[in-house]
Design a protein around this motif. Structure first.
Motif, PDB file in Angstrom:
ATOM      1  N   ASP A 177      79.485  32.667  53.538  1.00  0.00           N
ATOM      2  CA  ASP A 177      79.586  32.258  54.936  1.00  0.00           C
ATOM      3  C   ASP A 177      78.530  31.229  55.299  1.00  0.00           C
ATOM      4  N   HIS A 178      77.777  30.747  54.302  1.00  0.00           N
ATOM      5  CA  HIS A 178      76.785  29.705  54.532  1.00  0.00           C
ATOM      6  C   HIS A 178      76.434  29.085  53.181  1.00  0.00           C
ATOM      7  N   ARG A 191      79.199  22.290  53.051  1.00  0.00           N
ATOM      8  CA  ARG A 191      78.331  22.342  54.227  1.00  0.00           C
ATOM      9  C   ARG A 191      78.946  21.556  55.376  1.00  0.00           C
ATOM     10  N   LEU A 236      82.008  23.531  56.676  1.00  0.00           N
ATOM     11  CA  LEU A 236      81.543  24.654  57.490  1.00  0.00           C
ATOM     12  C   LEU A 236      81.248  24.189  58.909  1.00  0.00           C
ATOM     13  N   GLU A 252      83.580  30.182  54.162  1.00  0.00           N
ATOM     14  CA  GLU A 252      84.115  30.226  55.526  1.00  0.00           C
ATOM     15  C   GLU A 252      83.099  30.864  56.442  1.00  0.00           C
ATOM     16  N   GLY A 253      82.766  30.186  57.536  1.00  0.00           N
ATOM     17  CA  GLY A 253      81.788  30.701  58.475  1.00  0.00           C
ATOM     18  C   GLY A 253      82.360  31.782  59.371  1.00  0.00           C
ATOM     19  N   MET A 263      84.875  30.115  62.561  1.00  0.00           N
ATOM     20  CA  MET A 263      85.486  28.890  62.070  1.00  0.00           C
ATOM     21  C   MET A 263      86.305  28.173  63.136  1.00  0.00           C
TER      22      MET A 263
END
Length: 375
Positions: free
Chosen positions: A197-198, A227, A230, A261-262, A265
């Motif tokens: 998630d990052h 990046r 995201l 995936e953040g 999203m």
């Protein structure tokens, strides 16, 4: 005229690297392209709209020109790209035609996208092609690009395209299964990382260095691209391109590759910020001290001169520059309110002190939050 095709959903950007697209002899692998186009055609007929970002022009072209190995000088590389582009687009056109689909070639350089109008023109071209039911085949225009204006690899080009069209999914078809916790050829305990998630320095440390003989990228370049996606709110999947039915499996949501995936999203950064951060070429950098890093990354603050530890480059006011942490991690990118010479004078000073040097003018943040994209 601007086309609103991207306001509708189911837009998927697929990037294929040279090492996946070209066989061991350096020739275009027509069997792979046929398999890929079978998947693209199937998804297109189920309502998905696909954009293919295809590497492989130089790798495909050097043998066609009678060379025994990939050259290293720029004129030869550009000549190979010219020959290879013709081979690639012909291969895609033939295979997509079997599914009743047309295609259009879109060749881009950073120079094209650094210009705001050029960026919008490219976006409109992609939208119109999709509106007409065709598959855009995107590549860097290696026949004219030079070092200053290249993307470095098509992973970032695919990320820029994904951000510009507000894609629902970005799929990087690679020659590896995904990101591993360590090098699996050296560490038997290495395991594939299924979700992220990052992307930070710790995650980047898992990646290897360079790419394959045929390509220019590697896992680090894919993580750098992730990046950006995201920040754009576009989920990204890195997976092995030659796995049977891989694209269809990714779209179905199967646990293949590494999905990045953040948590939010749907909250996309504004298009203007994404353009500044992705398409524009940075002209220098600022390095933040730890207090400024925390304020910018966690508290939504602007970049203030008092928190700048170092200034690099010869940029002018209004130029796009990188914002770095003390360990060199890229934190974001934005528009500088000052030139490099002034920021070297002002770094470490509060705004009230800086105003004494400005003949009564109000001091400004080095980069205002409205002009800053934090990755």
């Amino acid at each position: 005229m601007s086309f609103d095709v991207f306001d509708e959903r189911n837009v998927i950007v697929v990037k294929i690297g040279s090492s996946t697209l070209v066989d061991g002899t350096g020739e275009v692998d027509h069997a792979f392209i046929a398999c890929l186009c079978d998947q693209v055609g199937g998804l297109a007929h189920h309502g998905y709209r696909l954009i293919v970002v295809s590497s492989g022009a130089v790798a495909a072209g050097f043998r066609r020109l009678g060379l025994t190995e990939r050259p290293t000088d720029t004129p030869s590389l550009q000549a190979c790209a010219s020959a290879g582009q013709a081979l690639l687009i012909d291969a895609y056109a033939q295979e997509l035609a079997r599914h009743g689909l047309g295609c259009g070639q879109v060749l881009l350089t950073r120079r094209d996208l650094a210009d705001r109008q050029g960026y919008l023109n490219a976006r409109n071209t992609l939208g119109r092609l999709l509106e007409l039911g065709s598959i855009p085949i995107v590549n860097e225009n290696d026949t004219v690009s030079v070092a200053e204006f290249t993307f470095g690899d098509n992973d970032m080009l695919g990320a820029i395209v994904s951000a510009s069209v507000n894609a629902d999914l970005y799929v990087i078809l690679s020659d590896v299964d995904g990101l591993y916790s360590a090098n699996p050829s050296q560490d038997p305990s290495a395991r594939i990382v299924r979700t992220l998630d990052h992307v930070d320095a710790r995650v980047e440390s898992m990646a290897g260095g360079t790419g394959s003989l045929m390509g220019t990228g590697g896992m680090r370049s894919k993580l750098r691209a992730a990046r950006l996606t995201l920040a754009a709110g576009v989920p990204t999947v890195i997976c092995r391109g030659r796995q049977e039915g891989i694209l269809s499996a990714v779209v179905r949501g199967e646990a293949v590759g590494t999905r990045i995936e953040g948590p939010c999203m749907g909250e996309h950064e504004r298009a203007r910020k994404l353009w500044l951060a992705s398409a524009e070429v940075p002209h220098g950098s600022l390095t933040l001290d730890e207090g400024a890093r925390e304020a910018v990354c966690s508290e939504g603050a602007s970049v203030l001169p008092v928190g700048i530890a170092r200034v690099a480059g010869g940029f002018s006011a209004g130029d796009v520059i990188d914002v770095l942490a003390t360990d060199g991690t890229l934190l974001g990118r934005g528009i500088s309110a000052y030139d490099a010479r002034d920021l070297r004078r002002f770094r470490g000073l509060k705004l009230g002190v800086i105003e004494r040097f400005l003949d009564g003018e109000a001091a400004q943040p080095a980069i205002h939050r409205d002009n800053l994209l934090v990755f």
